[in-house]
Design an enzyme around this catalytic site. Structure first.
Site, PDB file in Angstrom:
ATOM      1  N   GLY A   9      56.524  33.126  36.821  1.00  0.00           N
ATOM      2  CA  GLY A   9      55.116  32.973  37.163  1.00  0.00           C
ATOM      3  C   GLY A   9      54.315  32.606  35.932  1.00  0.00           C
ATOM      4  O   GLY A   9      53.819  33.479  35.216  1.00  0.00           O
ATOM      5  N   GLY A  11      51.367  31.505  35.278  1.00  0.00           N
ATOM      6  CA  GLY A  11      49.931  31.374  35.467  1.00  0.00           C
ATOM      7  C   GLY A  11      49.181  31.861  34.250  1.00  0.00           C
ATOM      8  O   GLY A  11      49.629  31.674  33.114  1.00  0.00           O
ATOM      9  N   ALA A  12      48.042  32.521  34.461  1.00  0.00           N
ATOM     10  CA  ALA A  12      47.195  32.924  33.345  1.00  0.00           C
ATOM     11  C   ALA A  12      47.899  33.926  32.418  1.00  0.00           C
ATOM     12  O   ALA A  12      48.076  33.659  31.218  1.00  0.00           O
ATOM     13  CB  ALA A  12      45.886  33.500  33.872  1.00  0.00           C
ATOM     14  N   ILE A  13      48.319  35.064  32.953  1.00  0.00           N
ATOM     15  CA  ILE A  13      48.947  36.087  32.105  1.00  0.00           C
ATOM     16  C   ILE A  13      50.358  35.681  31.713  1.00  0.00           C
ATOM     17  O   ILE A  13      50.777  35.835  30.564  1.00  0.00           O
ATOM     18  CB  ILE A  13      48.938  37.449  32.812  1.00  0.00           C
ATOM     19  CG1 ILE A  13      47.500  37.935  33.024  1.00  0.00           C
ATOM     20  CG2 ILE A  13      49.730  38.478  32.001  1.00  0.00           C
ATOM     21  CD1 ILE A  13      46.672  38.066  31.757  1.00  0.00           C
ATOM     22  N   ASN A 106      49.089  43.119  38.360  1.00  0.00           N
ATOM     23  CA  ASN A 106      47.963  43.984  38.682  1.00  0.00           C
ATOM     24  C   ASN A 106      48.381  45.088  39.646  1.00  0.00           C
ATOM     25  O   ASN A 106      49.282  44.914  40.465  1.00  0.00           O
ATOM     26  CB  ASN A 106      46.828  43.172  39.331  1.00  0.00           C
ATOM     27  CG  ASN A 106      46.070  42.336  38.321  1.00  0.00           C
ATOM     28  OD1 ASN A 106      45.911  42.727  37.173  1.00  0.00           O
ATOM     29  ND2 ASN A 106      45.595  41.176  38.752  1.00  0.00           N
ATOM     30  N   LYS A 207      44.227  52.071  34.585  1.00  0.00           N
ATOM     31  CA  LYS A 207      43.717  50.710  34.740  1.00  0.00           C
ATOM     32  C   LYS A 207      43.360  50.444  36.199  1.00  0.00           C
ATOM     33  O   LYS A 207      42.316  49.839  36.490  1.00  0.00           O
ATOM     34  CB  LYS A 207      44.742  49.680  34.255  1.00  0.00           C
ATOM     35  CG  LYS A 207      44.212  48.252  34.361  1.00  0.00           C
ATOM     36  CD  LYS A 207      45.205  47.198  33.936  1.00  0.00           C
ATOM     37  CE  LYS A 207      44.606  45.802  34.124  1.00  0.00           C
ATOM     38  NZ  LYS A 207      45.551  44.719  33.796  1.00  0.00           N
ATOM     39  N   ASN A 215      37.170  44.759  41.627  1.00  0.00           N
ATOM     40  CA  ASN A 215      37.880  43.584  42.119  1.00  0.00           C
ATOM     41  C   ASN A 215      37.524  43.262  43.577  1.00  0.00           C
ATOM     42  O   ASN A 215      37.027  42.171  43.863  1.00  0.00           O
ATOM     43  CB  ASN A 215      39.394  43.765  41.948  1.00  0.00           C
ATOM     44  CG  ASN A 215      39.922  43.092  40.699  1.00  0.00           C
ATOM     45  OD1 ASN A 215      39.929  41.878  40.605  1.00  0.00           O
ATOM     46  ND2 ASN A 215      40.361  43.883  39.742  1.00  0.00           N
ATOM     47  N   SER A 276      39.366  39.042  38.434  1.00  0.00           N
ATOM     48  CA  SER A 276      40.473  38.169  38.847  1.00  0.00           C
ATOM     49  C   SER A 276      40.460  37.954  40.356  1.00  0.00           C
ATOM     50  O   SER A 276      40.788  36.865  40.842  1.00  0.00           O
ATOM     51  CB  SER A 276      41.813  38.758  38.397  1.00  0.00           C
ATOM     52  OG  SER A 276      42.030  40.031  38.987  1.00  0.00           O
TER      53      SER A 276
END
Length: 333
Positions: A9, A11-13, A106, A207, A215, A276
């Site tokens: 994956g 993507g961003a992270i 997440n 978190k 969110n 996000s």
């Protein structure tokens, strides 16, 4: 020694971690990706626009077929939660006898309750309804992780890093281990503020406690966090849900010694921040409700903790997602 790393994956992270690791040159880093992201990685490699203006571009090997990439020492899973149940059974070719799996995702991961009485046999239905993830990725392979970083993808294969480099890593059962230390060392050499935790479950829950309301409320309303916190009624609703999550945390060994208002004060410093989930809603991507709100609600219900605020939040966010095609409709009875 960790010599081969696969980012599942990009993507961003995933792209942030992959680019930094590849640029550090401490391991051979490849990517399991698909679509336009895969095309970009094959053509241009890892691309990162850092928060300080630095630009990184590093060649990489990328594929949409795990068998082409082969067994790895470390597999970093950075896909969105809704994608993992179907993806996990395909990851076998990446997993050698000693491969470690680091979910950089997440919310509550599938393995989170595997040592809690009442959850051992069934796991978390909200994030792994058929047990496919647990069957594909053995508990003994997993290292827990918490990501404290914000990034986005302005275009496929290109990551914009906004803030934060924090990565917390630890054994699910809390014991110190050489393998956790090795992963922390690898990440630290790549420029992350990486630390080992002997209680990574509590770090995950903390978190989650902070993200649980911001969110989904942002996705439903389209509001940035500053506007959410500026409305006293919405702020009080968020506080009520957080208090319920704190009660759940005490029962699962993840106590939170902080008041919701103290957390709101920290969140307020982000200003007009787009969560996000708000970014996903605006981009028409599936919402990660199950791992963030659904799992919290499920754990509370199964432990007998009253969760009226969390239940209302889940119901509204789920309905919003279904109306907009961002969350699956219920299965026929």
């Amino acid at each position: 020694m960790i010599g081969r790393v696969c980012i599942v994956g990009a993507g961003a992270i995933g792209g942030l971690i992959g680019t930094r690791l590849a640029a550090a040159g401490q391991a051979e880093v490849c990517a399991l990706a698909r679509g336009a992201t895969l095309e970009s990685l094959r053509r241009d490699g890892w691309q990162l626009q850092a928060a300080d203006g630095e630009r990184l571009q590093v060649p990489t090997r990328a594929s949409d077929r795990p068998a082409e990439l082969g067994p790895q020492d470390l597999v970093v899973i950075a896909v969105k939660g809704p994608a993992l149940a179907s993806l996990a059974p395909t990851l076998g070719p990446l997993l050698g006898p000693n491969t470690l799996v680091l979910p950089a995702m997440n919310g509550v991961p599938w393995w989170f309750c595997q040592r809690i009485t009442g959850f051992v046999e069934t796991g978390l239905r909200s994030v792994d309804p058929d047990g496919r993830i647990a069957a594909a990725i053995g508990y003994e392979r997993v290292l827990g992780a918490v990501v404290h970083a914000s990034a986005s993808t302005p275009q496929p294969g290109v990551v914009q890093h906004h803030m934060g480099r924090g990565l917390i890593v630890g054994e699910p059962d809390g014991r110190p281990s050489e393998r956790a230390d090795a992963v922390v060392s690898l990440l630290a050499r790549a420029g992350f503020d990486a630390t080992r935790s002997d209680d990574v479950r509590s770090a995950i829950w903390y978190k989650l406690w902070g993200n649980l309301t911001m969110n989904p409320v942002s996705a439903i309303t389209g509001a940035t966090v500053d506007r959410i916190l500026a409305d006293p009624l919405v702020r009080d609703f968020c506080s009520a849900a957080m208090q319920e999550a704190a009660l759940i945390g005490r029962q699962i060994g993840c106590p939170i010694d902080e008041a919701p208002e103290a957390r709101h004060a920290v969140t307020a410093k982000l200003g007009a921040f787009r969560t996000s989930m708000l970014q996903d809603a605006q981009a028409g991507r599936p919402l990660e409700l199950d791992a963030i709100v659904g799992a919290t609600h499920e754990i509370g219900q199964r432990l007998g903790v009253a969760t009226p605020a969390i239940g209302a939040l889940l119901g509204m966010a789920r309905l919003f997602g279904r109306v907009h095609g961002l969350y699956p409709e219920p299965s026929p009875a």
